[in-house]
Design a protein around this motif. Structure first.
Motif, PDB file in Angstrom:
ATOM      1  N   LEU A  14       0.851  -1.183   0.000  1.00 21.50           N
ATOM      2  CA  LEU A  14       0.000   0.000   0.000  1.00 21.50           C
ATOM      3  C   LEU A  14       0.888   1.234   0.000  1.00 21.50           C
ATOM      4  O   LEU A  14       1.946   1.237   0.632  1.00 21.50           O
ATOM      5  CB  LEU A  14      -0.897   0.017   1.234  1.00 21.50           C
ATOM      6  CG  LEU A  14      -1.899  -1.125   1.380  1.00 21.50           C
ATOM      7  CD1 LEU A  14      -2.654  -0.990   2.699  1.00 21.50           C
ATOM      8  CD2 LEU A  14      -2.869  -1.170   0.215  1.00 21.50           C
ATOM      9  N   ASN A  15       0.445   2.296  -0.661  1.00 24.19           N
ATOM     10  CA  ASN A  15       1.219   3.529  -0.611  1.00 24.19           C
ATOM     11  C   ASN A  15       0.901   4.265   0.698  1.00 24.19           C
ATOM     12  O   ASN A  15       0.054   3.824   1.476  1.00 24.19           O
ATOM     13  CB  ASN A  15       0.976   4.390  -1.857  1.00 24.19           C
ATOM     14  CG  ASN A  15      -0.444   4.908  -1.968  1.00 24.19           C
ATOM     15  OD1 ASN A  15      -1.093   5.265  -0.978  1.00 24.19           O
ATOM     16  ND2 ASN A  15      -0.962   4.960  -3.192  1.00 24.19           N
ATOM     17  N   ALA A  16       1.563   5.367   0.950  1.00 22.92           N
ATOM     18  CA  ALA A  16       1.414   6.071   2.225  1.00 22.92           C
ATOM     19  C   ALA A  16      -0.026   6.512   2.475  1.00 22.92           C
ATOM     20  O   ALA A  16      -0.542   6.360   3.589  1.00 22.92           O
ATOM     21  CB  ALA A  16       2.360   7.268   2.273  1.00 22.92           C
ATOM     22  N   ALA A  17      -0.702   7.038   1.470  1.00 19.29           N
ATOM     23  CA  ALA A  17      -2.081   7.504   1.642  1.00 19.29           C
ATOM     24  C   ALA A  17      -3.023   6.327   1.920  1.00 19.29           C
ATOM     25  O   ALA A  17      -3.921   6.423   2.772  1.00 19.29           O
ATOM     26  CB  ALA A  17      -2.538   8.273   0.407  1.00 19.29           C
ATOM     27  N   GLN A  18      -2.816   5.221   1.230  1.00 18.69           N
ATOM     28  CA  GLN A  18      -3.633   4.038   1.460  1.00 18.69           C
ATOM     29  C   GLN A  18      -3.401   3.494   2.869  1.00 18.69           C
ATOM     30  O   GLN A  18      -4.349   3.112   3.564  1.00 18.69           O
ATOM     31  CB  GLN A  18      -3.314   2.959   0.425  1.00 18.69           C
ATOM     32  CG  GLN A  18      -3.734   3.304  -0.979  1.00 18.69           C
ATOM     33  CD  GLN A  18      -3.156   2.347  -2.003  1.00 18.69           C
ATOM     34  OE1 GLN A  18      -2.045   1.824  -1.850  1.00 18.69           O
ATOM     35  NE2 GLN A  18      -3.896   2.128  -3.084  1.00 18.69           N
ATOM     36  N   MET A  19      -2.155   3.460   3.283  1.00 15.73           N
ATOM     37  CA  MET A  19      -1.823   2.946   4.609  1.00 15.73           C
ATOM     38  C   MET A  19      -2.424   3.829   5.701  1.00 15.73           C
ATOM     39  O   MET A  19      -2.991   3.319   6.678  1.00 15.73           O
ATOM     40  CB  MET A  19      -0.297   2.862   4.743  1.00 15.73           C
ATOM     41  CG  MET A  19       0.169   2.089   5.918  1.00 15.73           C
ATOM     42  SD  MET A  19      -0.274   0.348   5.714  1.00 15.73           S
ATOM     43  CE  MET A  19       0.370  -0.284   7.225  1.00 15.73           C
ATOM     44  N   GLU A  20      -2.345   5.133   5.517  1.00 12.87           N
ATOM     45  CA  GLU A  20      -2.915   6.055   6.502  1.00 12.87           C
ATOM     46  C   GLU A  20      -4.418   5.836   6.620  1.00 12.87           C
ATOM     47  O   GLU A  20      -4.980   5.803   7.718  1.00 12.87           O
ATOM     48  CB  GLU A  20      -2.610   7.502   6.092  1.00 12.87           C
ATOM     49  CG  GLU A  20      -3.049   8.552   7.099  1.00 12.87           C
ATOM     50  CD  GLU A  20      -4.508   8.947   6.961  1.00 12.87           C
ATOM     51  OE1 GLU A  20      -5.120   9.274   8.006  1.00 12.87           O
ATOM     52  OE2 GLU A  20      -5.050   8.941   5.848  1.00 12.87           O
ATOM     53  N   TYR A  21      -5.074   5.654   5.498  1.00 17.75           N
ATOM     54  CA  TYR A  21      -6.512   5.410   5.490  1.00 17.75           C
ATOM     55  C   TYR A  21      -6.844   4.127   6.248  1.00 17.75           C
ATOM     56  O   TYR A  21      -7.755   4.108   7.084  1.00 17.75           O
ATOM     57  CB  TYR A  21      -7.002   5.324   4.049  1.00 17.75           C
ATOM     58  CG  TYR A  21      -8.481   5.072   3.941  1.00 17.75           C
ATOM     59  CD1 TYR A  21      -9.382   6.126   3.986  1.00 17.75           C
ATOM     60  CD2 TYR A  21      -8.976   3.785   3.787  1.00 17.75           C
ATOM     61  CE1 TYR A  21     -10.753   5.900   3.892  1.00 17.75           C
ATOM     62  CE2 TYR A  21     -10.334   3.550   3.692  1.00 17.75           C
ATOM     63  CZ  TYR A  21     -11.212   4.598   3.752  1.00 17.75           C
ATOM     64  OH  TYR A  21     -12.564   4.375   3.663  1.00 17.75           O
ATOM     65  N   MET A  22      -6.125   3.057   5.956  1.00 18.83           N
ATOM     66  CA  MET A  22      -6.393   1.779   6.611  1.00 18.83           C
ATOM     67  C   MET A  22      -6.127   1.864   8.115  1.00 18.83           C
ATOM     68  O   MET A  22      -6.885   1.294   8.904  1.00 18.83           O
ATOM     69  CB  MET A  22      -5.559   0.665   5.967  1.00 18.83           C
ATOM     70  CG  MET A  22      -5.912   0.387   4.519  1.00 18.83           C
ATOM     71  SD  MET A  22      -7.627  -0.118   4.238  1.00 18.83           S
ATOM     72  CE  MET A  22      -7.544  -1.823   4.754  1.00 18.83           C
ATOM     73  N   LEU A  23      -5.087   2.571   8.499  1.00 23.12           N
ATOM     74  CA  LEU A  23      -4.824   2.753   9.932  1.00 23.12           C
ATOM     75  C   LEU A  23      -5.960   3.525  10.595  1.00 23.12           C
ATOM     76  O   LEU A  23      -6.357   3.213  11.721  1.00 23.12           O
ATOM     77  CB  LEU A  23      -3.493   3.478  10.139  1.00 23.12           C
ATOM     78  CG  LEU A  23      -2.245   2.661   9.844  1.00 23.12           C
ATOM     79  CD1 LEU A  23      -1.020   3.567   9.770  1.00 23.12           C
ATOM     80  CD2 LEU A  23      -2.048   1.579  10.902  1.00 23.12           C
ATOM     81  N   ARG A  24      -6.494   4.491   9.889  1.00 29.51           N
ATOM     82  CA  ARG A  24      -7.568   5.330  10.424  1.00 29.51           C
ATOM     83  C   ARG A  24      -8.861   4.535  10.632  1.00 29.51           C
ATOM     84  O   ARG A  24      -9.600   4.780  11.582  1.00 29.51           O
ATOM     85  CB  ARG A  24      -7.803   6.509   9.485  1.00 29.51           C
ATOM     86  CG  ARG A  24      -8.755   7.535  10.004  1.00 29.51           C
ATOM     87  CD  ARG A  24      -8.722   8.852   9.241  1.00 29.51           C
ATOM     88  NE  ARG A  24      -8.296   8.805   7.866  1.00 29.51           N
ATOM     89  CZ  ARG A  24      -9.114   8.805   6.809  1.00 29.51           C
ATOM     90  NH1 ARG A  24     -10.414   8.840   6.971  1.00 29.51           N
ATOM     91  NH2 ARG A  24      -8.622   8.781   5.586  1.00 29.51           N
ATOM     92  N   ILE A  25      -9.154   3.579   9.755  1.00 34.59           N
ATOM     93  CA  ILE A  25     -10.405   2.830   9.869  1.00 34.59           C
ATOM     94  C   ILE A  25     -10.226   1.450  10.519  1.00 34.59           C
ATOM     95  O   ILE A  25     -11.192   0.705  10.661  1.00 34.59           O
ATOM     96  CB  ILE A  25     -11.079   2.670   8.492  1.00 34.59           C
ATOM     97  CG1 ILE A  25     -10.200   1.827   7.562  1.00 34.59           C
ATOM     98  CG2 ILE A  25     -11.420   4.009   7.882  1.00 34.59           C
ATOM     99  CD1 ILE A  25     -10.976   1.042   6.559  1.00 34.59           C
ATOM    100  N   HIS A  26      -9.028   1.134  10.928  1.00 30.39           N
ATOM    101  CA  HIS A  26      -8.712  -0.195  11.465  1.00 30.39           C
ATOM    102  C   HIS A  26      -9.706  -0.648  12.538  1.00 30.39           C
ATOM    103  O   HIS A  26     -10.283  -1.724  12.441  1.00 30.39           O
ATOM    104  CB  HIS A  26      -7.281  -0.209  12.028  1.00 30.39           C
ATOM    105  CG  HIS A  26      -6.898  -1.523  12.629  1.00 30.39           C
ATOM    106  ND1 HIS A  26      -6.071  -2.400  11.978  1.00 30.39           N
ATOM    107  CD2 HIS A  26      -7.225  -2.121  13.798  1.00 30.39           C
ATOM    108  CE1 HIS A  26      -5.913  -3.478  12.728  1.00 30.39           C
ATOM    109  NE2 HIS A  26      -6.611  -3.326  13.842  1.00 30.39           N
ATOM    110  N   ASN A  27      -9.896   0.149  13.571  1.00 28.71           N
ATOM    111  CA  ASN A  27     -10.761  -0.264  14.677  1.00 28.71           C
ATOM    112  C   ASN A  27     -12.205  -0.451  14.231  1.00 28.71           C
ATOM    113  O   ASN A  27     -12.868  -1.412  14.630  1.00 28.71           O
ATOM    114  CB  ASN A  27     -10.680   0.730  15.837  1.00 28.71           C
ATOM    115  CG  ASN A  27      -9.340   0.669  16.534  1.00 28.71           C
ATOM    116  OD1 ASN A  27      -8.620  -0.319  16.470  1.00 28.71           O
ATOM    117  ND2 ASN A  27      -8.981   1.751  17.203  1.00 28.71           N
TER     118      ASN A  27
END
Length: 75
Positions: A14-27
């Motif tokens: 995943l690129n940085a923006a994709q990773m940030e998004y996934m971290l944000r919605i993880h919970n």
């Protein structure tokens, strides 16, 4: 028998923006999964934000994300 993916290739990461998004919605994603709330995922992938970040579906995004954070048990 499925082969476990043990290395992350550049085209799979995943690129940085994709990773940030996934971290944000993880919970929220973990909670929806535990509750069997498939609607959460269907609605998520229909958002403009998702469509602007990902060119693939939820399952592939989650697999990539889990591999990158070292939590994929069946990849």
């Amino acid at each position: 028998m499925a082969t476990k993916r043990t290395e992350i290739t550049e085209d799979f990461a995943l690129n940085a923006a994709q990773m940030e998004y996934m971290l944000r919605i993880h919970n929220a994603a973990e909670k929806a999964d535990a509750e069997g709330n498939d609607r959460f995922f269907h609605e998520l992938v229909e958002t403009e934000e998702w469509k602007s970040l990902f060119q693939f579906g939820w399952d592939q995004a989650w697999d990539r994300y889990e591999i990158m954070i070292g939590q994929c048990e069946d990849c």
